[in-house]
Design a protein around this motif. Structure first.
Motif, short mmCIF file in Angstrom:
data_model
loop_
_atom_site.label_atom_id
_atom_site.label_comp_id
_atom_site.label_asym_id
_atom_site.label_seq_id
_atom_site.Cartn_x
_atom_site.Cartn_y
_atom_site.Cartn_z
N TRP A 57 1.81 6.75 13.95
CA TRP A 57 2.97 6.94 13.09
C TRP A 57 3.62 5.60 12.79
CZ3 TRP A 57 8.03 5.81 14.56
CH2 TRP A 57 8.99 6.13 13.61
N ALA A 58 3.73 4.75 13.80
CA ALA A 58 4.35 3.45 13.59
C ALA A 58 3.52 2.58 12.65
CB ALA A 58 4.55 2.75 14.93
N VAL A 59 2.21 2.74 12.69
CA VAL A 59 1.34 1.93 11.83
C VAL A 59 1.54 2.29 10.36
CG1 VAL A 59 -1.08 1.48 11.24
CG2 VAL A 59 -0.36 1.51 13.63
N VAL A 60 1.69 3.58 10.05
CA VAL A 60 1.82 4.01 8.65
C VAL A 60 3.24 4.43 8.33
CG1 VAL A 60 -0.60 4.67 8.43
CG2 VAL A 60 1.06 6.34 9.24
N PHE A 61 4.20 3.94 9.06
CA PHE A 61 5.59 4.36 8.90
C PHE A 61 6.09 4.13 7.48
CE2 PHE A 61 10.06 2.95 8.97
CZ PHE A 61 10.64 4.19 9.23
N ARG A 62 5.80 2.99 6.89
CA ARG A 62 6.32 2.67 5.55
C ARG A 62 5.74 3.59 4.47
NH1 ARG A 62 8.90 -2.66 5.21
NH2 ARG A 62 8.86 -3.47 7.33
N ARG A 63 4.48 3.99 4.64
CA ARG A 63 3.86 4.88 3.64
C ARG A 63 4.39 6.30 3.75
NH1 ARG A 63 -2.32 4.44 3.99
NH2 ARG A 63 -1.95 3.39 5.96
N LEU A 64 4.79 6.72 4.95
CA LEU A 64 5.26 8.09 5.13
C LEU A 64 6.67 8.29 4.60
CD1 LEU A 64 3.90 8.83 8.70
CD2 LEU A 64 2.98 9.59 6.52
N GLY A 65 7.47 7.26 4.65
CA GLY A 65 8.83 7.35 4.13
C GLY A 65 9.74 8.21 4.98
N VAL A 66 10.70 8.83 4.31
CA VAL A 66 11.71 9.62 5.00
C VAL A 66 11.09 10.87 5.63
CG1 VAL A 66 13.85 10.92 4.69
CG2 VAL A 66 13.53 8.75 3.50
N PHE A 67 10.11 11.46 4.94
CA PHE A 67 9.46 12.65 5.48
C PHE A 67 8.82 12.36 6.84
CE2 PHE A 67 5.63 15.28 5.94
CZ PHE A 67 6.24 16.52 6.00
N GLY A 68 8.14 11.23 6.95
CA GLY A 68 7.52 10.85 8.22
C GLY A 68 8.55 10.59 9.29
N LEU A 69 9.66 10.01 8.89
CA LEU A 69 10.73 9.74 9.87
C LEU A 69 11.30 11.05 10.41
CD1 LEU A 69 12.57 7.72 11.31
CD2 LEU A 69 14.11 7.88 9.35
N VAL A 70 11.54 12.00 9.49
CA VAL A 70 12.09 13.30 9.93
C VAL A 70 11.08 14.02 10.83
CG1 VAL A 70 12.81 15.57 9.12
CG2 VAL A 70 13.62 13.51 7.95
N GLU A 71 9.81 13.99 10.44
CA GLU A 71 8.78 14.61 11.27
C GLU A 71 8.76 14.02 12.67
OE1 GLU A 71 5.82 16.62 10.68
OE2 GLU A 71 6.68 17.48 8.86
N MET A 72 8.84 12.70 12.75
CA MET A 72 8.79 12.06 14.07
C MET A 72 10.06 12.35 14.85
SD MET A 72 7.00 10.67 16.25
CE MET A 72 5.56 10.40 15.28
#
Length: 118
Positions: free
Chosen positions: A80-95
């Motif tokens: 998740w940390a590796v692709v954090f910028r590509r995931l955006g806010v959705f990835g942050l909320v998921e994590m």
């Protein structure tokens, strides 16, 4: 194409050759002088006392399993940390949801006194 792998092959051959040379030198030059102190079992900084068939408290296994469970969760955080910028806010909320569920599990284990060593 195979020429690209030549440095890896050379590295592998050198590593195996060096390992064989060092193990051979140890077998030829190293002395074997076993003493009673050298052949005694020694583990985890403790001298062996009694038999190996002693009971281990069940709390030990519970804490070990909890440690492994929470330690393995880090495996999911790294990608998740590796692709954090590509995931955006959705990835942050998921994590955040994932870490929140982990936190609830830790809180549950803490409330059930699973982390207490008595």
């Amino acid at each position: 194409m195979l020429v690209d792998y030549l440095p890896i092959l050379v590295h592998l051959v050198l590593a195996v050759g060096l390992t064989a040379a060092l193990l051979g030198a140890h077998a030829l030059l190293g002395g074997r002088r076993p003493t009673p102190a050298k052949v005694e079992p020694y583990e985890s900084g403790m001298w062996a006392i009694g038999t190996a068939r002693e009971r281990v408290p069940i709390r030990y296994y519970l804490i070990a399993m909890l440690f492994i469970l929470f330690d393995l969760e880090i495996v999911f955080l790294f990608p998740w940390a590796v692709v954090f910028r590509r995931l955006g806010v959705f990835g942050l909320v998921e994590m955040l949801v994932f870490v929140g569920v982990l936190g609830l599990g830790l809180l549950y284990a803490w409330k059930r006194q699973a982390l207490e060593w008595q």
